[in-house]
Design an enzyme around this catalytic site. Structure first.
Site, PDB file in Angstrom:
ATOM      1  N   ASP A  37       0.855  -1.185   0.000  1.00  0.00           N
ATOM      2  CA  ASP A  37       0.000   0.000   0.000  1.00  0.00           C
ATOM      3  C   ASP A  37       0.893   1.238   0.000  1.00  0.00           C
ATOM      4  OD1 ASP A  37      -3.243   0.347   0.895  1.00  0.00           O
ATOM      5  OD2 ASP A  37      -1.982   2.132   1.050  1.00  0.00           O
ATOM      6  N   THR A  87     -11.883   2.518  -6.877  1.00  0.00           N
ATOM      7  CA  THR A  87     -12.298   3.102  -8.163  1.00  0.00           C
ATOM      8  C   THR A  87     -13.421   4.093  -7.881  1.00  0.00           C
ATOM      9  OG1 THR A  87     -13.569   1.057  -8.475  1.00  0.00           O
ATOM     10  CG2 THR A  87     -11.584   1.325  -9.791  1.00  0.00           C
ATOM     11  N   THR A 122     -13.864  -2.586  -9.043  1.00  0.00           N
ATOM     12  CA  THR A 122     -15.046  -2.426  -9.883  1.00  0.00           C
ATOM     13  C   THR A 122     -14.764  -1.412 -10.982  1.00  0.00           C
ATOM     14  OG1 THR A 122     -16.487  -2.904  -8.017  1.00  0.00           O
ATOM     15  CG2 THR A 122     -17.486  -1.820  -9.912  1.00  0.00           C
ATOM     16  N   CYS A 262     -19.552   1.297  -3.136  1.00  0.00           N
ATOM     17  CA  CYS A 262     -20.067   0.408  -4.175  1.00  0.00           C
ATOM     18  C   CYS A 262     -21.387   0.893  -4.770  1.00  0.00           C
ATOM     19  CB  CYS A 262     -20.233  -1.010  -3.616  1.00  0.00           C
ATOM     20  SG  CYS A 262     -18.685  -1.790  -3.135  1.00  0.00           S
TER      21      CYS A 262
END
Length: 426
Positions: A37, A87, A122, A262
């Site tokens: 990370d 994303t 995603t 999401c």
């Protein structure tokens, strides 16, 4: 007899709600696993056996063989790279692929012939092969599909949900060819107890992921619109839904705020790609508009109720309980409770924000808000239970009412306390 050590040396990029549990699971399966990370402070805590998101236990971290690093050269020698980076969307509701492109730039110098790159984030259909592939080829000098392989396996993590953990949910896998798909299966099969679904193509898997949350978004938008209509009729929406739910095929969705990384984001990836192809998606975008405006509706309903009780909203004190995007997790990404806080302030209300799950530094850095450490007893003109944390359920409506002045309004957005336990529900 000990099982043979898997051959892949795996790097998981992005150690948030998706990447960290995956890295630990792969390590438990015997893979040589590196968690990477760019947030050095986060990595330092992980190396000390602490997850600031609270998604994995300290015991799991401290007993894991997974290694953690924020130094790119630690990626040297890895044969499989799994990208589990965010994303998000821009302010204009367009896909923001900067984290994906950044992950590609990070691993490109360490790609060797035969490497496997799996995207878990995603995205809209086409990103893996039309964005990641060319980007990796340009930066590494290797040819996608020949010298290194691409795959896509969308995450299905639900933060704060122990029942539907990564291991217990069927995982979709896809790759550029059958041989690579077998290799992807060998990576995930030891980890995913619920089984794997082999998609026919990478674009099929990308499309499947992006519609999972779009479908849920639209179903919630429908019941939110019911709530907007029924509030004008003086009807209790949850009572109507309960009655309708006695039919065997009525779906059990409830009104509410739709935030998180999401459901409130993924539909825009699909609509962006659709509009690129010349199609304007009307139903999906209508659902998004409804859900994005629910914070305004909640605030307006509260203001009307305060006025009806003779309470001047200007200067009124309101306690907002809960700031995360869902119950029992620390994730504040795209939380729509922020809309309520903003709207209350616009009405000259004085709101206090209280959430025992939220890191105050995160709330301040991301939203410019400073949560209080504890609410004041008998101090508020209204209390909004915005998130159904277990701590709030355990308090009960009587204890929450005790935080308010005589005649204070209790607005239970999640319907936790029933009709008799609150003054307003969505």
């Amino acid at each position: 007899m000990a099982l043979p050590t898997p051959a892949e040396k795996i790097a998981v990029l992005g150690l948030g709600y998706v990447g960290l549990p995956l890295a630990l699971a792969l390590a438990r399966a015997g893979f040589d696993t590196l968690g990477f990370d760019t947030d050095a402070a986060h990595v330092a805590l992980l190396q000390q056996g602490q997850d600031r998101n609270g998604e994995v236990s300290d015991t799991s971290l401290q007993s894991s063989t997974a290694r953690f690093s924020s130094a790119p050269d630690a990626l040297q020698g890895c044969s499989c790279f799994i990208l589990a980076v965010p994303t998000p969307i821009t302010d204009a509701k367009a896909p923001d692929l900067a984290p994906v492109r950044g992950a590609c730039a990070t691993i490109a110098p360490y790609l060797a012939e035969g490497a496997l790159v799996i995207l878990e984030s995603t995205v809209y259909p086409g990103v893996t092969e039309e964005v990641c592939g060319p980007e990796l080829s340009r930066l590494s000098g290797l040819q996608a599909g020949a010298q290194f392989k691409l795959a896509y396996s969308p995450e299905r993590v639900n933060p704060g949900d122990a029942e539907h953990s990564m291991e217990n949910v069927v995982k979709v896998i896809s790759a550029q060819d059958e041989e690579t798909l077998d290799r992807v299966e060998a990576v995930y099969a030891p980890v995913i107890k619920a089984g794997l679904h082999r998609a026919s193509s990478i674009m099929t898997a990308e499309a499947a992921k992006v519609i999972e949350n779009t479908q849920r978004d639209l179903n919630i938008a429908l019941v939110n619109e019911f709530s907007l209509i029924f509030s004008r009729m003086g009807l209790d929406t949850l009572e109507v839904l309960e009655a309708a739910g006695t039919k065997w095929n009525f779906l059990p969705f409830r009104p509410g705020l739709v935030g998180g990384h999401c459901i409130g984001v993924d539909p825009y990836y699909l609509t962006y790609r659709a509009e690129q192809l010349g199609y304007h998606p009307e139903v999906i975008l209508a659902g998004r508009r409804i859900n994005d405006n629910m914070g305004v509706h909640v605030t307006q309903e509260l203001i009307k109720t305060l006025l009806a009780r003779g309470i001047n909203p200007s200067g009124a004190r309101v306690l907002v309980m809960g700031f995360t995007f869902k119950e029992n997790c620390a994730d504040t990404r795209n939380t729509r409770v922020a809309d309520i806080m903003r709207e209350l302030t616009a009405y000259s209300v004085s709101p206090d924000l209280y959430d025992p799950w939220v890191d105050p530094h995160t709330a301040l850095a991301d939203y410019g808000l400073t949560p209080i450490t504890a609410p004041e007893s008998g101090a508020y003109d209204a209390m909004i239970v915005a998130v159904a944390h277990d701590q709030f359920k355990e308090m009960g409506s009587d204890a929450i009412r005790a935080l308010g002045k005589p005649g204070a309004v209790l607005y239970d957005l999640k319907g936790v306390f029933g009709k008799s336990g609150s003054d307003l529900r969505l």
